[in-house]
Design a protein around this motif. Structure first.
Motif, PDB file in Angstrom:
ATOM      1  N   LEU A  28      -9.257   8.710  -9.313  1.00 19.10           N
ATOM      2  CA  LEU A  28      -9.428   9.799  -8.346  1.00 19.10           C
ATOM      3  C   LEU A  28      -8.051  10.524  -7.784  1.00 19.10           C
ATOM      4  CD1 LEU A  28     -12.161   7.706  -7.206  1.00 19.10           C
ATOM      5  CD2 LEU A  28     -12.676  10.347  -6.863  1.00 19.10           C
ATOM      6  N   ASP A  29      -8.124  11.648  -7.731  1.00 27.45           N
ATOM      7  CA  ASP A  29      -6.766  12.293  -7.468  1.00 27.45           C
ATOM      8  C   ASP A  29      -6.836  13.069  -6.180  1.00 27.45           C
ATOM      9  OD1 ASP A  29      -8.379  14.594  -8.454  1.00 27.45           O
ATOM     10  OD2 ASP A  29      -6.425  15.678  -8.688  1.00 27.45           O
ATOM     11  N   TYR A  30      -5.658  13.607  -5.701  1.00 30.63           N
ATOM     12  CA  TYR A  30      -5.513  14.661  -4.915  1.00 30.63           C
ATOM     13  C   TYR A  30      -4.292  15.594  -5.495  1.00 30.63           C
ATOM     14  CZ  TYR A  30      -4.069  17.990  -1.531  1.00 30.63           C
ATOM     15  OH  TYR A  30      -3.726  19.170  -0.737  1.00 30.63           O
ATOM     16  N   ALA A  31      -4.507  16.714  -5.872  1.00 29.57           N
ATOM     17  CA  ALA A  31      -3.378  17.412  -6.466  1.00 29.57           C
ATOM     18  C   ALA A  31      -2.822  16.620  -7.790  1.00 29.57           C
ATOM     19  CB  ALA A  31      -2.294  18.009  -5.578  1.00 29.57           C
ATOM     20  N   ASN A  60      -3.290   6.804 -10.369  1.00 30.03           N
ATOM     21  CA  ASN A  60      -2.849   5.354 -10.960  1.00 30.03           C
ATOM     22  C   ASN A  60      -2.782   4.190  -9.787  1.00 30.03           C
ATOM     23  OD1 ASN A  60      -0.771   6.914  -9.509  1.00 30.03           O
ATOM     24  ND2 ASN A  60       0.888   5.692 -10.277  1.00 30.03           N
ATOM     25  N   LEU A  61      -3.192   4.735  -8.631  1.00 37.77           N
ATOM     26  CA  LEU A  61      -3.428   3.517  -7.729  1.00 37.77           C
ATOM     27  C   LEU A  61      -4.527   2.705  -8.105  1.00 37.77           C
ATOM     28  CD1 LEU A  61      -3.178   5.499  -4.462  1.00 37.77           C
ATOM     29  CD2 LEU A  61      -1.295   4.120  -5.484  1.00 37.77           C
ATOM     30  N   PRO A  62      -4.099   1.154  -8.192  1.00 35.65           N
ATOM     31  CA  PRO A  62      -5.434   0.141  -8.631  1.00 35.65           C
ATOM     32  C   PRO A  62      -6.506   0.287  -7.798  1.00 35.65           C
ATOM     33  CG  PRO A  62      -3.485  -1.000  -7.968  1.00 35.65           C
ATOM     34  CD  PRO A  62      -2.976   0.524  -7.623  1.00 35.65           C
ATOM     35  N   TYR A  63      -6.071   0.490  -6.501  1.00 33.00           N
ATOM     36  CA  TYR A  63      -7.396   0.701  -5.429  1.00 33.00           C
ATOM     37  C   TYR A  63      -7.943   1.836  -5.170  1.00 33.00           C
ATOM     38  CZ  TYR A  63      -3.096   1.504  -2.613  1.00 33.00           C
ATOM     39  OH  TYR A  63      -2.129   2.017  -2.253  1.00 33.00           O
ATOM     40  N   MET A  82     -10.384   5.764 -15.508  1.00 31.58           N
ATOM     41  CA  MET A  82     -10.176   4.173 -15.394  1.00 31.58           C
ATOM     42  C   MET A  82     -11.619   3.615 -15.180  1.00 31.58           C
ATOM     43  SD  MET A  82      -7.092   4.051 -14.762  1.00 31.58           S
ATOM     44  CE  MET A  82      -5.717   5.245 -13.987  1.00 31.58           C
ATOM     45  N   PHE A  83     -12.829   4.067 -14.592  1.00 37.00           N
ATOM     46  CA  PHE A  83     -13.964   3.589 -14.728  1.00 37.00           C
ATOM     47  C   PHE A  83     -14.374   3.528 -16.029  1.00 37.00           C
ATOM     48  CE2 PHE A  83     -18.422   4.636 -12.859  1.00 37.00           C
ATOM     49  CZ  PHE A  83     -18.821   3.412 -12.759  1.00 37.00           C
ATOM     50  N   MET A 105       0.747  -1.191   0.104  1.00 33.15           N
ATOM     51  CA  MET A 105      -0.035   0.032  -0.109  1.00 33.15           C
ATOM     52  C   MET A 105       0.859   1.300  -0.040  1.00 33.15           C
ATOM     53  SD  MET A 105      -3.116   0.954   2.653  1.00 33.15           S
ATOM     54  CE  MET A 105      -1.882   1.374   4.021  1.00 33.15           C
ATOM     55  N   HIS A 106       0.449   2.447  -0.700  1.00 30.32           N
ATOM     56  CA  HIS A 106       1.121   3.437  -0.834  1.00 30.32           C
ATOM     57  C   HIS A 106       1.249   4.405   0.716  1.00 30.32           C
ATOM     58  CE1 HIS A 106       2.301   7.595  -1.877  1.00 30.32           C
ATOM     59  NE2 HIS A 106       2.623   7.130  -2.925  1.00 30.32           N
TER      60      HIS A 106
END
Ligand code: IMP
Length: 181
Positions: free
Chosen positions: A158-161, A166-169, A47-48, A1-2
């Motif tokens: 979904l992002d923050y800034a 690119n996270l798969p989860y 992605m969706f 996990m990041h």
């Protein structure tokens, strides 16, 4: 996990399974329709919309729209600006808006009204995530992936800034990440 993720809310496998179920539901509902036009709301839905489109059995056309809200003061009035419009004339088409997450609902309420004025044959909304606690606008989500708690989430588009898309989860971002900026 990041390291910036507090915990994983939805594993990639869970998302994939749910997206396939949504596609089956859409395929059933549009059984008599030759071609669907999926309208992705940039950039969070990328992605969706790709996974959804790949799971649909019928002909699918894709188009994208980018919008931005004017900030906190005008967000409450639902004033939204179109940054990149559709390339397709949607009149007479069967359109499904594909959105990443519904929070206040103002973005989708605006988008729905905006696209409805262009006279599509039908117009429905498909959203991956819903934070119902925060809803102020009255929007009906026709196809929903998951209800989630009122947390700031990132990943799977979904992002923050602009990070974490690119996270798969889908995970909850550690608050110190946005407090530290
Ligand atoms: P609404 O107009 O308040 O419903 O805002 C929806 C938009 O806000 C979404 O399309 C996202 O771009 C953004 N958003 C809301 N909640 C989150 C979140 O938890 N993570 C990332 N983006 C979010």
């Amino acid at each position: 996990m990041h390291q910036d993720i507090a915990y994983v809310l939805l594993e990639h496998d869970q998302i994939t399974t749910r997206v396939r179920e949504l596609a089956q539901q859409i395929d059933r509902d549009y059984a008599d329709v030759d071609e669907l036009l999926l309208v992705g709301v940039l950039k969070g839905s990328i992605m969706f919309i790709v996974d959804l489109a790949r799971s649909l059995q019928r002909h699918v056309a894709l188009d994208f729209i980018a919008i931005s809200s004017y900030g906190q003061a005008t967000e409450t009035s639902g004033v939204v600006r179109v940054l990149k419009d559709l390339e397709t004339d949607i009149s007479g088409r069967h359109v499904v808006i594909v959105e990443d997450i519904v929070d206040s609902g103002l973005t989708l309420a605006y988008l729905r009204a905006n696209l409805q004025r262009r006279n599509p044959a039908s117009l429905r909304i498909c959203a991956l995530l819903d934070k119902p606690e925060r809803r102020t606008a009255d929007v009906v989500i026709d196809y929903l992936g998951f209800h989630i708690p009122n947390e700031f989430v990132v990943g799977y588009g979904l992002d923050y800034a602009e990070r974490y898309r690119n996270l798969p989860y889908i995970g909850v971002l550690r608050p110190e990440v946005y407090r530290g900026r």
